[in-house]
Write an enzyme that holds these catalytic residues in place. Structure first.
Site, PDB file in Angstrom:
ATOM      1  N   CYS A   1      -4.761  30.293 -14.077  1.00  0.00           N
ATOM      2  CA  CYS A   1      -5.551  30.067 -13.653  1.00  0.00           C
ATOM      3  C   CYS A   1      -5.834  31.092 -13.785  1.00  0.00           C
ATOM      4  CB  CYS A   1      -5.859  29.425 -12.907  1.00  0.00           C
ATOM      5  SG  CYS A   1      -7.375  28.520 -12.333  1.00  0.00           S
TER       6      CYS A   1
ATOM      7  N   CYS B   1     -10.276  31.757  -6.107  1.00  0.00           N
ATOM      8  CA  CYS B   1     -10.224  29.820  -5.561  1.00  0.00           C
ATOM      9  C   CYS B   1      -8.969  29.914  -4.825  1.00  0.00           C
ATOM     10  CB  CYS B   1      -9.945  29.428  -7.057  1.00  0.00           C
ATOM     11  SG  CYS B   1      -9.311  27.573  -6.667  1.00  0.00           S
TER      12      CYS B   1
ATOM     13  N   CYS C   1      -4.721  27.460  -4.674  1.00  0.00           N
ATOM     14  CA  CYS C   1      -3.459  27.977  -5.389  1.00  0.00           C
ATOM     15  C   CYS C   1      -2.875  29.521  -4.639  1.00  0.00           C
ATOM     16  CB  CYS C   1      -2.778  28.190  -6.827  1.00  0.00           C
ATOM     17  SG  CYS C   1      -3.137  26.496  -8.124  1.00  0.00           S
TER      18      CYS C   1
ATOM     19  N   CYS D   1      -9.712  23.528 -14.237  1.00  0.00           N
ATOM     20  CA  CYS D   1      -8.403  23.411 -13.372  1.00  0.00           C
ATOM     21  C   CYS D   1      -7.508  23.210 -14.070  1.00  0.00           C
ATOM     22  CB  CYS D   1      -8.836  22.256 -11.836  1.00  0.00           C
ATOM     23  SG  CYS D   1      -7.982  23.096  -9.890  1.00  0.00           S
TER      24      CYS D   1
ATOM     25  N   GLN E   1      -1.285  10.127  -2.196  1.00  0.00           N
ATOM     26  CA  GLN E   1      -0.628  11.688  -2.712  1.00  0.00           C
ATOM     27  C   GLN E   1      -1.188  12.130  -3.839  1.00  0.00           C
ATOM     28  OE1 GLN E   1       1.317  12.914  -0.508  1.00  0.00           O
ATOM     29  NE2 GLN E   1       2.886  12.190   0.419  1.00  0.00           N
TER      30      GLN E   1
ATOM     31  N   ASN F   1       2.335   2.637   0.913  1.00  0.00           N
ATOM     32  CA  ASN F   1       2.757   3.264   0.022  1.00  0.00           C
ATOM     33  C   ASN F   1       4.496   3.445   0.059  1.00  0.00           C
ATOM     34  OD1 ASN F   1       3.040   5.166  -1.816  1.00  0.00           O
ATOM     35  ND2 ASN F   1       3.390   6.930  -0.726  1.00  0.00           N
TER      36      ASN F   1
ATOM     37  N   ASP G   1      -3.043   3.863  17.817  1.00  0.00           N
ATOM     38  CA  ASP G   1      -2.917   5.190  17.954  1.00  0.00           C
ATOM     39  C   ASP G   1      -1.275   5.897  18.191  1.00  0.00           C
ATOM     40  OD1 ASP G   1      -2.803   7.913  18.397  1.00  0.00           O
ATOM     41  OD2 ASP G   1      -4.950   7.510  20.296  1.00  0.00           O
TER      42      ASP G   1
ATOM     43  N   ASP H   1       6.248   9.051   8.125  1.00  0.00           N
ATOM     44  CA  ASP H   1       5.473   9.915   6.791  1.00  0.00           C
ATOM     45  C   ASP H   1       3.798  10.344   8.330  1.00  0.00           C
ATOM     46  OD1 ASP H   1       4.396  10.968   4.848  1.00  0.00           O
ATOM     47  OD2 ASP H   1       3.791   9.403   4.154  1.00  0.00           O
TER      48      ASP H   1
ATOM     49  N   CYS I   1       4.914  16.587   5.744  1.00  0.00           N
ATOM     50  CA  CYS I   1       3.617  17.773   4.971  1.00  0.00           C
ATOM     51  C   CYS I   1       3.099  18.969   5.484  1.00  0.00           C
ATOM     52  CB  CYS I   1       2.111  17.393   4.758  1.00  0.00           C
ATOM     53  SG  CYS I   1       1.610  16.789   6.333  1.00  0.00           S
TER      54      CYS I   1
END
Length: 436
Positions: free
Chosen positions: A92, A98, A101, A169, A272, A306, A348, A366, A393
């Site tokens: 890119c 940017c 990435c 992009c 996702q 999901n 919660d 997750d 994540c």
């Protein structure tokens, strides 16, 4: 060349480099020893760690200080004296400006090894072999978040809120990229009186592109409807939140995928970003949990379902828990349409007193980046839970939570690094833990 907007009252990208208070124009020669977790090169200078932007292990660089700190320093490359064998040309033209990435200058197989080694080091189990799950390294994102500031539309710059004007992009799915290119002039015209706005674009599995806008300027219904008409059919405007007003279209929701457990969602919902990897992730998690008819399983941080819906298809009884009432309402609707047995509960999950446990023997986690500390503390004390699948994540909170589970008697049985976000330092981790 990317055009970086420099808002009034903020320093430009160049002026946030060395300052009189934090750095100087001195240049030093550094040898890059390894990659940091955030993708920067790591060097040593006079016994102190130095993080060097866009430098790779094995390279010697002439570098200039950006910031000096008590425990570490930061620098940028002025000149590379040699290139690492794994250095490649970025895919890119906006790379380095940017902030999306960080690793496009590193050959993709080396990116995978770096992330695999990060996860293995974090888990600290030499007997465990971390496996790699990968998909296409480009054209993989079905959603994007763009920012607008006073005439500039694009992605935020590295480590700042400055806007990099982008016209394409490489990591977006092609249909989404084409739609953004087509409507860009119309959005710039429509938002010209705004100071700032955030836009969330999502591509559905049927090719429809949806948009949700948060605008700091109050907008009338007429303005919203005129914008919706101007953007169609390339992009569907689903909602506009502005200062003191809310506009919602009557468009049908987008569809996430076309399999038997397809979800519907709005552009502002969390899904996702990499649909190919999400499918592989689902397959692995279901294989680890091996749900059986009549068995009780809990899906914490279930979102739109999901994981809950595919797990319920086995005939297992699924308790799905999250804090978002709107998401849970849509998840219930999905389950009813598919005639699946899922009980959705609002709680919660950062408050131990609200965490439901029941008699489940298997659990899926997750969580968001904040992790699942309270849930893990509850599970560590729960003798009935024999198997946990943790989808993470964020490596830092994963490390903390796994330590809690290990102290509670769980053993790590398997681990996968899922490269959900190629060319970035982000990674998804999948872990299987069982009681001894």
């Amino acid at each position: 060349m990317a055009n970086i907007f420099k808002p009034a009252g903020r320093r430009s990208v160049k002026s946030r480099r060395p300052s009189a208070a934090g750095a100087n124009t001195q240049q030093v020669e550094l040898e890059i020893l390894r990659l940091a977790d955030d993708g920067r090169g790591v060097a040593q200078y006079r016994g102190k760690v130095v993080f060097v932007e866009q430098a790779l292990p094995g390279e010697r660089v002439q570098a200039q200080w950006l910031r000096r700190h008590k425990r570490f320093d930061e620098a940028r490359v002025v000149q590379r004296l040699n290139d690492a064998a794994e250095r490649v040309a970025p895919v890119c033209e906006y790379f380095g400006e940017c902030g999306g990435c960080q690793l496009q200058h590193l050959e993709y197989s080396a990116q995978l090894r770096h992330k695999q080694q990060r996860l293995a080091s974090l888990l600290g189990d030499s007997a465990l072999s971390v496996r790699v799950m990968q998909g296409e390294p480009v054209a993989y994102r079905h959603r994007a978040r763009l920012s607008y500031r006073a005439g500039h539309l694009g992605f935020k710059s590295t480590a700042s809120h400055h806007i990099v004007n982008i016209e394409h992009c490489a990591v977006l799915e092609p249909a989404l990229e084409r739609a953004l290119i087509e409507i860009r002039p119309m959005l710039l015209q429509a938002l010209k009186q705004s100071h700032s706005a955030e836009m969330q674009f999502s591509l559905g599995s049927d090719g429809r592109v949806g948009l949700a806008i948060d605008d700091d300027r109050r907008r009338s219904n007429d303005w919203c409807e005129a914008l919706a008409e101007a953007l169609a059919p390339a992009v569907e405007l689903h909602r506009v939140n502005t200062a003191g007003s809310h506009w919602q279209s009557d468009l049908p929701p987008l569809r996430y995928c076309d399999d038997e457990h397809s979800l519907t969602f709005s552009p502002a919902d969390f899904t996702q970003a990499n649909r190919q990897l999400n499918s592989a992730l689902l397959t692995q998690c279901i294989a680890w949990l091996a749900p059986r008819a009549g068995e009780q399983l809990i899906d914490y941080f279930c979102g739109l379902g999901n994981f809950s819906l595919p797990l319920a298809a086995s005939g297992a009884s699924i308790l799905a828990v999250d804090a978002g009432e709107e998401m849970l309402a849509r998840a219930r609707q999905h389950a009813e349409q598919l005639q699946l047995s899922v009980e959705f509960v609002k709680a919660d999950l950062f408050d131990a007193a609200q965490i439901p446990l029941r008699n489940a023997s298997k659990v899926l986690l997750d969580p968001p980046r904040a992790g699942a500390r309270a849930v893990c503390e509850v599970l560590a004390a729960a003798a009935n839970v024999q198997r946990i699948v943790y989808v993470s994540c964020d490596p830092a909170t994963l490390s903390r939570d796994v330590a809690i589970l290990r102290d509670g008697g769980y053993t790590l049985r398997d681990a996968v690094m899922a490269d959900m976000f190629p060319h970035t330092h982000h990674m998804e981790s999948l872990l299987l833990l069982e009681r001894d």
